[in-house]
Design a protein around this motif. Sequence first.
Motif, PDB file in Angstrom:
ATOM      1  N   TYR A  26      -8.283  -2.797   1.166  1.00  0.00           N
ATOM      2  CA  TYR A  26      -6.861  -3.094   1.341  1.00  0.00           C
ATOM      3  C   TYR A  26      -6.401  -4.180   0.381  1.00  0.00           C
ATOM      4  CZ  TYR A  26      -6.270  -0.236   5.523  1.00  0.00           C
ATOM      5  OH  TYR A  26      -6.182   0.818   6.401  1.00  0.00           O
TER       6      TYR A  26
ATOM      7  N   LEU B   7       0.832  -1.201   0.000  1.00  0.00           N
ATOM      8  CA  LEU B   7       0.000   0.000   0.000  1.00  0.00           C
ATOM      9  C   LEU B   7       0.869   1.255   0.000  1.00  0.00           C
ATOM     10  CD1 LEU B   7      -3.069   0.797   0.263  1.00  0.00           C
ATOM     11  CD2 LEU B   7      -2.591   1.137   2.686  1.00  0.00           C
TER      12      LEU B   7
ATOM     13  N   TRP C  96       1.081   4.231  -3.068  1.00  0.00           N
ATOM     14  CA  TRP C  96       0.819   5.662  -2.885  1.00  0.00           C
ATOM     15  C   TRP C  96       2.072   6.499  -3.105  1.00  0.00           C
ATOM     16  CZ3 TRP C  96      -3.788   8.126  -2.403  1.00  0.00           C
ATOM     17  CH2 TRP C  96      -4.915   7.299  -2.288  1.00  0.00           C
TER      18      TRP C  96
ATOM     19  N   LYS D 253      -7.832   3.922   8.169  1.00  0.00           N
ATOM     20  CA  LYS D 253      -8.632   2.689   8.135  1.00  0.00           C
ATOM     21  C   LYS D 253     -10.051   2.946   8.637  1.00  0.00           C
ATOM     22  CE  LYS D 253      -8.622  -2.170   9.547  1.00  0.00           C
ATOM     23  NZ  LYS D 253     -10.083  -2.209   9.783  1.00  0.00           N
TER      24      LYS D 253
ATOM     25  N   GLU E 288      -3.023  11.041   4.460  1.00  0.00           N
ATOM     26  CA  GLU E 288      -3.085   9.978   5.454  1.00  0.00           C
ATOM     27  C   GLU E 288      -4.145   8.980   5.019  1.00  0.00           C
ATOM     28  OE1 GLU E 288      -3.590  11.535   9.379  1.00  0.00           O
ATOM     29  OE2 GLU E 288      -1.687  12.638   9.330  1.00  0.00           O
ATOM     30  N   LEU E 289      -3.801   7.709   5.079  1.00  0.00           N
ATOM     31  CA  LEU E 289      -4.703   6.626   4.675  1.00  0.00           C
ATOM     32  C   LEU E 289      -5.317   6.049   5.942  1.00  0.00           C
ATOM     33  CD1 LEU E 289      -2.211   4.982   2.158  1.00  0.00           C
ATOM     34  CD2 LEU E 289      -3.765   6.921   1.770  1.00  0.00           C
TER      35      LEU E 289
ATOM     36  N   ASN F  88       1.247   4.583   6.368  1.00  0.00           N
ATOM     37  CA  ASN F  88      -0.051   5.133   5.966  1.00  0.00           C
ATOM     38  C   ASN F  88      -0.053   6.664   5.938  1.00  0.00           C
ATOM     39  OD1 ASN F  88       0.091   5.437   8.783  1.00  0.00           O
ATOM     40  ND2 ASN F  88      -2.136   5.381   8.985  1.00  0.00           N
TER      41      ASN F  88
ATOM     42  N   GLU G  56     -11.550  14.835   3.295  1.00  0.00           N
ATOM     43  CA  GLU G  56     -11.728  13.609   2.527  1.00  0.00           C
ATOM     44  C   GLU G  56     -11.862  13.955   1.052  1.00  0.00           C
ATOM     45  OE1 GLU G  56     -15.226  12.132   4.480  1.00  0.00           O
ATOM     46  OE2 GLU G  56     -14.055  10.780   5.745  1.00  0.00           O
TER      47      GLU G  56
ATOM     48  N   TYR H 213     -10.057   1.623   3.561  1.00  0.00           N
ATOM     49  CA  TYR H 213      -9.485   2.857   4.103  1.00  0.00           C
ATOM     50  C   TYR H 213      -9.894   4.036   3.223  1.00  0.00           C
ATOM     51  CZ  TYR H 213      -6.034   2.506   0.329  1.00  0.00           C
ATOM     52  OH  TYR H 213      -5.435   2.420  -0.903  1.00  0.00           O
ATOM     53  N   ARG H 214      -9.715   5.232   3.750  1.00  0.00           N
ATOM     54  CA  ARG H 214      -9.988   6.453   3.005  1.00  0.00           C
ATOM     55  C   ARG H 214      -8.757   7.353   3.019  1.00  0.00           C
ATOM     56  NH1 ARG H 214     -15.903   8.112   5.519  1.00  0.00           N
ATOM     57  NH2 ARG H 214     -17.134   6.539   4.391  1.00  0.00           N
ATOM     58  N   PRO H 215      -8.396   7.906   1.876  1.00  0.00           N
ATOM     59  CA  PRO H 215      -7.322   8.904   1.869  1.00  0.00           C
ATOM     60  C   PRO H 215      -7.851  10.257   2.337  1.00  0.00           C
ATOM     61  CG  PRO H 215      -8.142   8.549  -0.355  1.00  0.00           C
ATOM     62  CD  PRO H 215      -8.880   7.589   0.528  1.00  0.00           C
TER      63      PRO H 215
END
Length: 228
Positions: free
Chosen positions: A91, A11, A15, A45, A42-43, A28, A78, A52-54
């Motif tokens: 993931y 992951l 990124w 969870k 920041e990724l 992350n 977000e 997960y959301r960036p």
Amino acid sequence: MAIDIETKKKLAEDWQNAFPHLSLYSRNKLYKVVGPIVIGLELIKLPYDDEYRPHFVAYPLWEKNLKECFDYPFILQEFHNDKNLQYNIPYKEAGKTLLGDVVEKINIQSPIKFNGDVSIHFLLHRLNQYAEKAPMLSNKNTLSFGHFLEAKMKIALYVNNEVANEILTKIKNHRWDGDHFKVFNIDVETWLAELSEEAKNPESFFQKIQMNKAERKISKLKSSGIMI
């Protein structure tokens, strides 16, 4: 469910490849230094899901130590797809080609761009745009909005004292909810006096920034500047 180390490594690599202007801070978190602040992704969870959301984040570098700098971001945003839905990324997609749509939307929607230097006036313009949309800043007389304007003033103070004083004047003339500040043990008049003193005598302000930039985890990050 816990995410295994190999997935986290894949992951982070995904990124990092997608955003080469950022440095890997942890598996992350991808950051860079822009003048007196740290920005990046920041990724985060999602609870109870293997997704997960960036998020776009921005942290100050003018607090008395690095721990306090990273207590809470003054920007937390977000990203949304064409249907205005937040991205929930599995993931299990780690190690595969990162969806071009996600990268494209992040580049478009990020309040501060990741590549190159930025002018102070354009940066403040983007911060104003963020403030108009951010849910946590919807109430304009609370401590949250006060801290956001304080961040704007201090970013300006880093490069242009005249612009900083213009923002400070707006802060001092703003109608603040003193009772809301007191909930957090902050007196509005004391806060305003401290901002005025810092703008008048910014030596300690610059010293703290340089001290935090010298920390190993910050000094290794990629960086760009803020132009007048």
